[in-house]
Scaffold this motif. Structure first.
Motif, mmCIF file in Angstrom:
data_model
loop_
_atom_site.group_PDB
_atom_site.id
_atom_site.type_symbol
_atom_site.label_atom_id
_atom_site.label_comp_id
_atom_site.label_asym_id
_atom_site.label_seq_id
_atom_site.Cartn_x
_atom_site.Cartn_y
_atom_site.Cartn_z
ATOM 1 N N ASP A 1 42.601 26.157 62.370
ATOM 2 C CA ASP A 1 43.862 25.494 62.048
ATOM 3 C C ASP A 1 44.763 25.374 63.272
ATOM 4 O O ASP A 1 45.448 24.361 63.456
ATOM 5 C CB ASP A 1 44.599 26.255 60.938
ATOM 6 N N ILE A 2 44.767 26.403 64.107
ATOM 7 C CA ILE A 2 45.551 26.362 65.349
ATOM 8 C C ILE A 2 45.087 25.202 66.217
ATOM 9 O O ILE A 2 45.888 24.416 66.732
ATOM 10 C CB ILE A 2 45.403 27.683 66.131
ATOM 11 N N VAL A 3 43.776 25.087 66.393
ATOM 12 C CA VAL A 3 43.221 24.047 67.263
ATOM 13 C C VAL A 3 43.483 22.660 66.695
ATOM 14 O O VAL A 3 43.916 21.753 67.411
ATOM 15 C CB VAL A 3 41.709 24.267 67.482
ATOM 16 N N SER A 4 43.257 22.484 65.402
ATOM 17 C CA SER A 4 43.409 21.146 64.819
ATOM 18 C C SER A 4 44.862 20.692 64.782
ATOM 19 O O SER A 4 45.151 19.511 64.955
ATOM 20 C CB SER A 4 42.823 21.119 63.400
ATOM 21 N N SER A 5 45.796 21.619 64.586
ATOM 22 C CA SER A 5 47.204 21.232 64.482
ATOM 23 C C SER A 5 47.876 21.043 65.835
ATOM 24 O O SER A 5 48.867 20.317 65.944
ATOM 25 C CB SER A 5 47.982 22.273 63.665
ATOM 26 N N ALA A 6 47.342 21.695 66.877
ATOM 27 C CA ALA A 6 48.003 21.647 68.185
ATOM 28 C C ALA A 6 47.272 20.787 69.210
ATOM 29 O O ALA A 6 47.672 20.725 70.364
ATOM 30 C CB ALA A 6 48.157 23.056 68.742
ATOM 31 N N THR A 7 46.187 20.135 68.786
ATOM 32 C CA THR A 7 45.458 19.248 69.694
ATOM 33 C C THR A 7 45.181 17.925 68.991
ATOM 34 O O THR A 7 45.330 17.810 67.771
ATOM 35 C CB THR A 7 44.119 19.856 70.151
ATOM 36 N N THR A 8 44.756 16.940 69.744
ATOM 37 C CA THR A 8 44.456 15.613 69.204
ATOM 38 C C THR A 8 42.976 15.315 69.372
ATOM 39 O O THR A 8 42.447 15.382 70.487
ATOM 40 C CB THR A 8 45.271 14.528 69.928
ATOM 41 N N ALA A 9 42.305 14.991 68.261
ATOM 42 C CA ALA A 9 40.891 14.620 68.321
ATOM 43 C C ALA A 9 40.775 13.170 68.787
ATOM 44 O O ALA A 9 41.628 12.332 68.504
ATOM 45 C CB ALA A 9 40.245 14.781 66.951
ATOM 46 N N SER A 10 39.707 12.894 69.515
ATOM 47 C CA SER A 10 39.486 11.531 70.002
ATOM 48 C C SER A 10 37.995 11.240 70.032
ATOM 49 O O SER A 10 37.163 12.106 69.727
ATOM 50 C CB SER A 10 40.094 11.354 71.396
ATOM 51 N N VAL A 11 37.663 10.002 70.390
ATOM 52 C CA VAL A 11 36.266 9.573 70.477
ATOM 53 C C VAL A 11 36.071 8.905 71.836
ATOM 54 O O VAL A 11 36.896 8.080 72.245
ATOM 55 C CB VAL A 11 35.913 8.584 69.349
ATOM 56 N N ARG A 12 34.977 9.285 72.518
ATOM 57 C CA ARG A 12 34.634 8.599 73.767
ATOM 58 C C ARG A 12 33.493 7.632 73.487
ATOM 59 O O ARG A 12 32.452 8.029 72.950
ATOM 60 C CB ARG A 12 34.231 9.595 74.844
ATOM 61 N N ALA A 13 33.695 6.368 73.852
ATOM 62 C CA ALA A 13 32.682 5.332 73.667
ATOM 63 C C ALA A 13 32.382 4.699 75.013
ATOM 64 O O ALA A 13 33.294 4.319 75.753
ATOM 65 C CB ALA A 13 33.165 4.272 72.682
ATOM 66 N N VAL A 14 31.091 4.586 75.334
ATOM 67 C CA VAL A 14 30.663 3.961 76.586
ATOM 68 C C VAL A 14 29.811 2.752 76.244
ATOM 69 O O VAL A 14 28.813 2.865 75.511
ATOM 70 C CB VAL A 14 29.862 4.954 77.462
#
Length: 346
Positions: A213-226
């Motif tokens: 919960d700490i990680v998910s609430s205090a960071t932003t998930a993203s996707v890398r596409a090449v």
């Protein structure tokens, strides 16, 4: 269980701990994190009666520490592994400590074997290295087979085998239903060890939640596409809720969409993807975000070009070499592996 209610500590005009309330529950490894000067050490000292609170209260297993008739059997503590008579041997130190609670030589031998100190048990502590001192501190903490453990930087100075051993040990102890409070500045290790995290900054609790919960609430998930058609992909994915950053001509970092959604858009439009990777924040990322405004001793920006240049007009003969102050205690680890898991405690 450790329970703190409106706990505060002042040193004159300085407030080190400011009205904190938290619970460290049995069956979990709870990480205690915070920048230097945040109040971690003061809080742990109040838990075990080394500092008297200015306000509020803190109990261990339902009692204030000083009210326990046999505290070694209730809580094992490692705060400063160098706080030992340097002329004593590891064996003599543990035997003297055990004598205060009627703990005999057989248990002393058990914890010495458990922590891998067999070959140096009769040597003077003053000659111990950092990692060996940590092992002795853990042996002392485990001497009374306590239901609660408080360990401040226990892996400081340990080699990789020792770090893994501490990780396995504290997780095993928690699985037995014991309460484990663990402080460390090694975020990668804490991420692998802790179930729950308490973050303190400038004397106040900033976060108190499970690691995920700490990680998910205090960071932003993203996707890398090449893709060789990255520009076209960006146009297709563009929307008010999506942020797209072009890393280079073929690489996009996308916030606001899952990797599955990005893949479906690419497939629908016949766009070849060379890479599609979901990126998740780490505990270190979350910690840095949470404590960004709570760092009391902030360093300057590192400039490699000027890092080794002497100060202007300084007299080289009067310039001292910088010294690094290391907080934790120590003793060096023997080269053989210490047992872990259930065998370590039997």
């Amino acid at each position: 269980m450790i329970e703190a209610h409106s706990l505060s500590k002042k040193y004159g005009p300085k407030t080190a701990v400011d009205d904190v309330t938290f619970t460290v529950r049995p069956g979990l490894v709870t990480g205690f994190l915070g920048p230097n000067g945040a109040g971690k050490s003061t809080t742990m000292r109040m838990i075990v009666g080394l500092d008297r609170p200015s306000g509020g209260s803190v109990t261990v297993n339902g009692k204030v520490y000083r009210d326990h008739a046999a505290p070694l059997h209730e809580v094992g503590v490692l705060l400063d592994a160098k706080a030992i008579h340097q002329g004593r041997s590891a064996y003599s130190h543990l035997l003297a400590l055990g004598a205060t609670h009627g703990i005999g030589a057989s248990r002393v031998h058990e914890v010495i074997e458990m922590t891998g100190l067999d070959t140096v048990a009769k040597k003077r502590v003053g000659g111990f290295s950092l990692g060996m001192g940590q092992r002795l501190g853990i042996a002392a903490a485990m001497l009374g087979d306590p239901s609660t453990l408080i360990l401040d930087e226990p892996v400081n100075g340990l080699d990789p085998e020792g770090v893994m051993w501490v990780r396995e040990l504290v997780r095993f102890l928690a699985s037995e239903g014991r309460t484990v409070l663990l402080s460390s500045h090694l975020m990668s290790e804490m991420a692998q060890t802790a179930d729950h995290i308490i973050v303190i900054g400038k004397g106040r609790i900033i976060a108190d939640a499970p690691v995920v919960d700490i990680v998910s609430s205090a960071t932003t998930a993203s996707v890398r596409a090449v893709s060789p058609r990255a520009a076209e992909m960006a146009r297709l994915l563009n929307s008010p809720d999506v942020t797209i950053t072009s890393i280079d001509g073929e690489t996009l970092e996308i916030v606001g969409l899952t990797s599955a959604a990005v893949g479906e858009v690419a497939a629908t439009n016949g766009i070849v993807l060379h890479e599609l990777t979901p990126l998740r924040g780490s505990l270190e990322d979350a910690y840095m975000n949470l404590t960004a405004d709570a760092v009391e001793y902030r360093t300057g920006v590192f400039d490699p070009a000027n890092a080794l240049q002497p100060a202007a007009h300084a007299d080289p003969a009067k310039v001292d070499a910088p010294h690094e102050h290391t907080h934790a205690a120590s003793h060096a680890a023997p080269t053989h592996a210490a047992p872990s898991g259930p065998e370590a405690l039997r």
